[in-house]
Design a protein around this motif. Structure first.
Motif: not given
Length: 402
Positions: A111-124
């Motif tokens: 993959f070229d990038l990670i696209d995360a949703h919800y800043y905490y804890p998921d984004g961390v």
């Protein structure tokens, strides 16, 4: 582009409505034909799928891998420790997901990038994975992850750490990005991409026919939709109906959702003498929600916090205006008279006044639908594509300094 979508907020065959807003945005993005995605949606480890454990049993019953609407979704397990889980979750989440990410790479999905949703804890957790695998990262904030969780010092510090490592932070409303801007994060990395509404799924159905099918009446018929938790304010809606029936004895309130406050809400309705006027349906699928939105005269959203509340646009897309608390991203959704009214005070009396004002002014269901049609997904998809191209081309960014 190849994008790894990462979030604990993602539906499964066991919990089909959980995090459906993340899946919806991704499916709209994939319609562009310019993105390929795999999804890593971790679930907490739980030892038993016995139904007596309720929601916890669903964690154990979630398949390790499944296909949803053509999407390949992996559900690795992570350890969520009682009491200390809030501070340990980012690390255990990242550790639990690392094997699934490695598996996708080994299968050829580089993959070229990670696209995360919800800043905490998921984004961390995603920031840790991005560091371990040497990939750039975007993180979308959706509400309580930035308007509630940063009240706690340790999570706030970890959110700042992740935001400095993200190539782009996305907010579903401007108010959420204002939080990061106020904490000194680079404005060039902060983006607002509002949620859209599925205008085919949520559409006006004949109001009288829907009332007959559902077996409900009410003048007015009010709706309150969301998890049965204090923050959603269903108790305020009940208080509003208790005020309203003094002058409008035909008023009725239907509460759609499930959660820990159910018994308390039932008790409140009894104390306020409106048991006959309040009906709790439990949780319902979108196919049923469509009918209730169309049957109702007004939707109430009495929340204390909201990022971008999808129920507002869903209701308006069905032609039903809203009365909502004037907080966070809600004024960005309810921005015209045909959309509804905003209430400054989160009290039953204030909401009753807002309901009366809206009914007195008159409602135009066709105008409300036209307003909702301005919130299609196209603009959000185009903004995502622009940002993802830039992020993928630039590679892993330099870490911002506090």
């Amino acid at each position: 582009m190849k994008v790894l979508t990462f979030s604990t907020l993602f539906p499964s065959s066991v919990r089909p409505s959980h995090g459906i807003f993340v899946e919806t945005r991704l499916r709209e993005l994939l319609k562009s034909g310019q993105v390929e995605s795999r999804v890593v949606a971790p679930v907490p480890w739980f030892p038993s799928g016995n139904a007596r454990w309720g929601e916890y049993a669903k964690f154990a019953a979630t398949p390790a891998r499944e296909q949803r609407h053509g999407l390949d979704v992996l559900h690795p397990r992570y350890l969520l420790v009682p009491k200390v889980g809030m501070t340990s979750a980012p690390l255990t989440l990242a550790l639990g997901a690392r094997g699934a990410v490695r598996q996708l790479l080994d299968e050829g999905f580089d993959f070229d990038l990670i696209d995360a949703h919800y800043y905490y804890p998921d984004g961390v957790a995603a920031a840790l994975l991005a560091r371990w695998f040497g990939k750039p990262l975007t993180i979308t904030a959706r509400g309580t992850d930035l308007n509630l969780i940063p009240q706690y010092a340790l999570p706030r510090g970890m959110i700042d750490w992740a935001a400095r490592r993200a190539a782009g932070s996305i907010g579903v409303c401007s108010a959420l990005m204002d939080v990061l801007r106020g904490r000194g994060h680079d404005p060039a990395r902060l983006h607002v991409m509002r949620n859209g509404v599925d205008l085919e799924r949520f559409r006006p159905l004949p109001q009288a026919a829907m009332r007959a099918e559902l077996g409900v009446d009410g003048e007015p018929l009010l709706l309150s939709v969301g998890h049965l938790i204090e923050r959603k304010g269903h108790h305020v809606a009940i208080e509003a109906v208790a005020e309203l029936v003094r002058t409008r004895p035909g008023a009725r309130l239907v509460i759609i959702g499930e959660g820990e406050e159910r018994a308390a809400l039932t008790s409140l309705a009894a104390r306020r003498g409106v048991t006959a006027q309040v009906h709790l349906t439990g949780s319902l699928p979108n196919t049923e929600l469509l009918k209730w939105y169309s049957a109702a005269d007004l939707l109430l959203l009495c929340s204390s916090r909201e990022g971008w509340a999808n129920v507002l646009l869903e209701s308006m897309a069905c032609g039903t205006p809203v009365v909502a608390t004037d907080i966070w991203g809600t004024p960005e959704v309810v921005a015209a008279p045909e959309a509804g009214r905003l209430v400054a005070e989160r009290t039953g009396a204030a909401f009753a006044s807002g309901i009366e004002a809206l009914l007195a002014a008159g409602t135009d269901r066709a105008a409300t639908r036209r307003y909702a049609e301005g919130f299609s997904w196209q603009a959000t998809t185009e903004a995502q594509l622009r940002l993802m191209r830039e992020v993928a081309a630039a590679g892993v960014p330099e870490v911002q300094h506090a």
